[in-house]
Design a protein around this motif. Structure first.
Motif, PDB file in Angstrom:
ATOM      1  N   PRO A   1     -57.645 -57.117  17.088  1.00  0.00           N
ATOM      2  CA  PRO A   1     -57.964 -55.916  15.368  1.00  0.00           C
ATOM      3  C   PRO A   1     -57.522 -56.488  14.226  1.00  0.00           C
ATOM      4  O   PRO A   1     -56.926 -57.374  14.653  1.00  0.00           O
ATOM      5  CB  PRO A   1     -57.856 -54.642  15.828  1.00  0.00           C
ATOM      6  CG  PRO A   1     -57.089 -54.975  16.771  1.00  0.00           C
ATOM      7  CD  PRO A   1     -57.224 -55.708  17.112  1.00  0.00           C
ATOM      8  N   ASN A   2     -58.055 -55.896  12.780  1.00  0.00           N
ATOM      9  CA  ASN A   2     -57.304 -55.783  12.150  1.00  0.00           C
ATOM     10  C   ASN A   2     -55.896 -55.840  11.966  1.00  0.00           C
ATOM     11  O   ASN A   2     -55.645 -54.768  12.382  1.00  0.00           O
ATOM     12  CB  ASN A   2     -58.062 -54.990  10.825  1.00  0.00           C
ATOM     13  CG  ASN A   2     -59.715 -56.138  10.337  1.00  0.00           C
ATOM     14  OD1 ASN A   2     -60.355 -54.819  10.288  1.00  0.00           O
ATOM     15  ND2 ASN A   2     -59.998 -56.919  10.315  1.00  0.00           N
ATOM     16  N   GLY A   3     -55.673 -56.865  11.053  1.00  0.00           N
ATOM     17  CA  GLY A   3     -53.809 -55.891  11.186  1.00  0.00           C
ATOM     18  C   GLY A   3     -52.922 -56.847  12.304  1.00  0.00           C
ATOM     19  O   GLY A   3     -52.259 -56.709  12.437  1.00  0.00           O
ATOM     20  N   ALA A   4     -53.876 -57.336  13.164  1.00  0.00           N
ATOM     21  CA  ALA A   4     -52.960 -57.481  14.556  1.00  0.00           C
ATOM     22  C   ALA A   4     -51.933 -58.810  14.004  1.00  0.00           C
ATOM     23  O   ALA A   4     -51.134 -59.332  15.428  1.00  0.00           O
ATOM     24  CB  ALA A   4     -53.945 -57.443  15.350  1.00  0.00           C
ATOM     25  N   GLY A   5     -52.112 -59.300  13.471  1.00  0.00           N
ATOM     26  CA  GLY A   5     -51.755 -60.653  13.033  1.00  0.00           C
ATOM     27  C   GLY A   5     -51.545 -62.212  14.039  1.00  0.00           C
ATOM     28  O   GLY A   5     -51.298 -63.004  13.833  1.00  0.00           O
TER      29      GLY A   5
ATOM     30  N   THR B   1     -53.821 -64.351  11.776  1.00  0.00           N
ATOM     31  CA  THR B   1     -53.728 -65.158   9.993  1.00  0.00           C
ATOM     32  C   THR B   1     -51.923 -66.064  10.983  1.00  0.00           C
ATOM     33  O   THR B   1     -51.965 -66.869  10.512  1.00  0.00           O
ATOM     34  CB  THR B   1     -53.806 -64.724   9.534  1.00  0.00           C
ATOM     35  OG1 THR B   1     -55.488 -64.494   9.461  1.00  0.00           O
ATOM     36  CG2 THR B   1     -53.676 -65.238   8.022  1.00  0.00           C
ATOM     37  N   THR B   2     -51.522 -64.598  10.866  1.00  0.00           N
ATOM     38  CA  THR B   2     -49.818 -64.730  10.617  1.00  0.00           C
ATOM     39  C   THR B   2     -49.494 -65.541  11.485  1.00  0.00           C
ATOM     40  O   THR B   2     -48.618 -66.947  11.691  1.00  0.00           O
ATOM     41  CB  THR B   2     -48.972 -63.882  10.874  1.00  0.00           C
ATOM     42  OG1 THR B   2     -49.206 -62.628   9.930  1.00  0.00           O
ATOM     43  CG2 THR B   2     -47.512 -63.798  10.560  1.00  0.00           C
TER      44      THR B   2
ATOM     45  N   GLN C   1     -63.849 -63.187  14.024  1.00  0.00           N
ATOM     46  CA  GLN C   1     -64.394 -61.107  14.110  1.00  0.00           C
ATOM     47  C   GLN C   1     -65.164 -61.339  15.153  1.00  0.00           C
ATOM     48  O   GLN C   1     -65.588 -60.359  15.768  1.00  0.00           O
ATOM     49  CB  GLN C   1     -64.294 -61.029  13.059  1.00  0.00           C
ATOM     50  CG  GLN C   1     -63.071 -60.306  12.100  1.00  0.00           C
ATOM     51  CD  GLN C   1     -62.238 -59.093  12.713  1.00  0.00           C
ATOM     52  OE1 GLN C   1     -62.165 -58.846  14.021  1.00  0.00           O
ATOM     53  NE2 GLN C   1     -60.432 -59.266  12.304  1.00  0.00           N
TER      54      GLN C   1
HETATM   55  N1  LIG Z   1     -48.152 -61.926   2.747  1.00  0.00           N
HETATM   56  C1  LIG Z   1     -47.898 -61.372   3.098  1.00  0.00           C
HETATM   57  N2  LIG Z   1     -46.678 -60.192   2.759  1.00  0.00           N
HETATM   58  C2  LIG Z   1     -46.463 -59.034   3.828  1.00  0.00           C
HETATM   59  N3  LIG Z   1     -47.551 -58.741   4.872  1.00  0.00           N
HETATM   60  C3  LIG Z   1     -47.792 -59.442   5.506  1.00  0.00           C
HETATM   61  C4  LIG Z   1     -48.630 -60.563   4.608  1.00  0.00           C
HETATM   62  N4  LIG Z   1     -49.697 -60.909   5.216  1.00  0.00           N
HETATM   63  C5  LIG Z   1     -49.863 -60.229   6.310  1.00  0.00           C
HETATM   64  N5  LIG Z   1     -48.929 -59.445   5.748  1.00  0.00           N
HETATM   65  C6  LIG Z   1     -49.210 -57.910   7.522  1.00  0.00           C
HETATM   66  O1  LIG Z   1     -48.337 -58.993   7.935  1.00  0.00           O
HETATM   67  C7  LIG Z   1     -49.445 -58.221   9.336  1.00  0.00           C
HETATM   68  C8  LIG Z   1     -50.194 -59.003  10.759  1.00  0.00           C
HETATM   69  O2  LIG Z   1     -51.306 -59.537   9.359  1.00  0.00           O
HETATM   70  P1  LIG Z   1     -52.524 -60.700   9.787  1.00  0.00           P
HETATM   71  O3  LIG Z   1     -53.456 -61.316   8.581  1.00  0.00           O
HETATM   72  O4  LIG Z   1     -51.788 -61.648  10.632  1.00  0.00           O
HETATM   73  O5  LIG Z   1     -53.583 -59.852  10.332  1.00  0.00           O
HETATM   74  P2  LIG Z   1     -55.107 -60.663  11.566  1.00  0.00           P
HETATM   75  O6  LIG Z   1     -54.716 -59.788  12.770  1.00  0.00           O
HETATM   76  O7  LIG Z   1     -55.142 -61.134  11.335  1.00  0.00           O
HETATM   77  O8  LIG Z   1     -55.244 -59.309  10.776  1.00  0.00           O
HETATM   78  P3  LIG Z   1     -57.602 -60.011  10.247  1.00  0.00           P
HETATM   79  O9  LIG Z   1     -58.355 -59.597  10.654  1.00  0.00           O
HETATM   80  O10 LIG Z   1     -57.216 -58.684   9.037  1.00  0.00           O
HETATM   81  O11 LIG Z   1     -57.127 -60.783   9.137  1.00  0.00           O
HETATM   82  C9  LIG Z   1     -50.255 -57.366   9.045  1.00  0.00           C
HETATM   83  O12 LIG Z   1     -50.125 -55.762   8.647  1.00  0.00           O
HETATM   84  C10 LIG Z   1     -50.489 -57.353   7.032  1.00  0.00           C
HETATM   85  O13 LIG Z   1     -50.250 -55.815   6.016  1.00  0.00           O
END
Ligand SMILES: Nc1ncnc2c1ncn2[C@@H]1O[C@H](COP(=O)(O)OP(=O)(O)OP(=O)(O)O)[C@@H](O)[C@H]1O
Length: 252
Positions: free
Chosen positions: A39-43, A45-46, A191
């Protein structure tokens, strides 16, 4: 067992002093397409950004073909044949398609014919600037540019962002074909879960910064309960495409 192309072990990474991804383990083999879902925000992209060296890693390791990448800059990782297509596509609005396909970090092999071969619509728009292309054309260019570098590891972050499902349905099979024909390892965040699983060999599910064991994509396609639990904590979940079929009375 042969060494995977990509091995992530115990990855913990984040922004500033906050770790948003904790103890993630993941592998991608030669010619494999692996989806990272959640889901969104799972991490997700990080995790991708950490493996490309774009985010601070506080624990764990990322290795490619058995070699630890810790301490290497993003440019050095790119030279190790990692091609990362970010969710904003990473294009230059003022440059043409052809110009994009001539670009590459110094000393790196670039082969525009690879892009033109896998995306036959690109030659006809070679002189157009990226800023005037449709979303689908831009994404073909972004992926084509990555293929032109003949990567060993292709990292794709939400190819489908902003695209109509019909365009995504055309794009994703190209990724499968490329992996099969080139042996490139592919790690993709997507997604459109249903479409991603159609072309993937395996998938990892992420929730709240934590990863999962590897799941066989064919099993996840048949049994949605694992994905339901990961996405919505047990709430009912059905892929969009299936919801449409259900509405149309095709599914029970
Ligand atoms: N540049 C940043 N600085 C601080 N926190 C961040 C940054 N980028 C992402 N986050 C936080 O890190 C967490 C994971 O974000 P990430 O983008 O990795 O999730 P995701 O699974 O890819 O979500 P989505 O599907 O919505 O893109 C989230 O809580 C987000 O708010």
């Amino acid at each position: 067992m042969t060494e995977p192309v990509l091995r992530i072990k115990g990855l913990t990474a984040g922004y500033g002093s906050v770790d948003v991804v904790r103890d993630v383990h993941l592998e991608v083999g030669k010619g494999e397409v692996v989806a990272l879902l959640g889901p969104n925000g799972a991490g997700k992209t990080t995790t991708l950004r950490a493996l490309s060296g774009l985010v601070k890693v506080s624990a764990g390791s990322v290795s490619m073909d058995g070699q630890d990448l810790t301490g290497l800059t993003p440019a050095a990782r790119a030279r190790r044949a990692i091609a990362h297509v970010p969710d904003d596509r990473g294009l230059f609005r003022g440059l043409t398609v052809a110009e994009h396909l001539r670009l590459g970090p110094r000393g790196e092999r670039i082969d525009p014919d690879m892009a033109y071969q896998y995306f036959p619509a690109l030659p006809a728009i070679a002189d157009r600037r990226a800023g005037v292309l449709s979303g689908g054309e831009q994404q073909m260019l972004a992926v084509g540019r990555a293929l032109a570098r003949r990567p060993s590891l292709l990292v794709l972050d939400e190819l489908s962002l902003g695209l109509a499902p019909v365009i995504v349905e055309q794009l994703l099979p190209v990724i499968r074909t490329y992996a099969d024909e080139s042996g490139c390892a592919v790690l993709m965040v997507e997604q459109h879960v249903h479409l991603a699983l159609e072309i993937s060999d395996r998938a990892y599910l992420m929730a709240h910064g934590a990863g999962s064991d590897s799941h066989d994509a064919a099993v996840l396609r048949r049994d949605r309960s694992v994905i339901q639990a990961s996405y919505l904590g047990g709430q009912e979940w059905t892929p969009t495409a299936d919801r449409e079929k259900e509405r149309d009375g095709e599914l029970q």
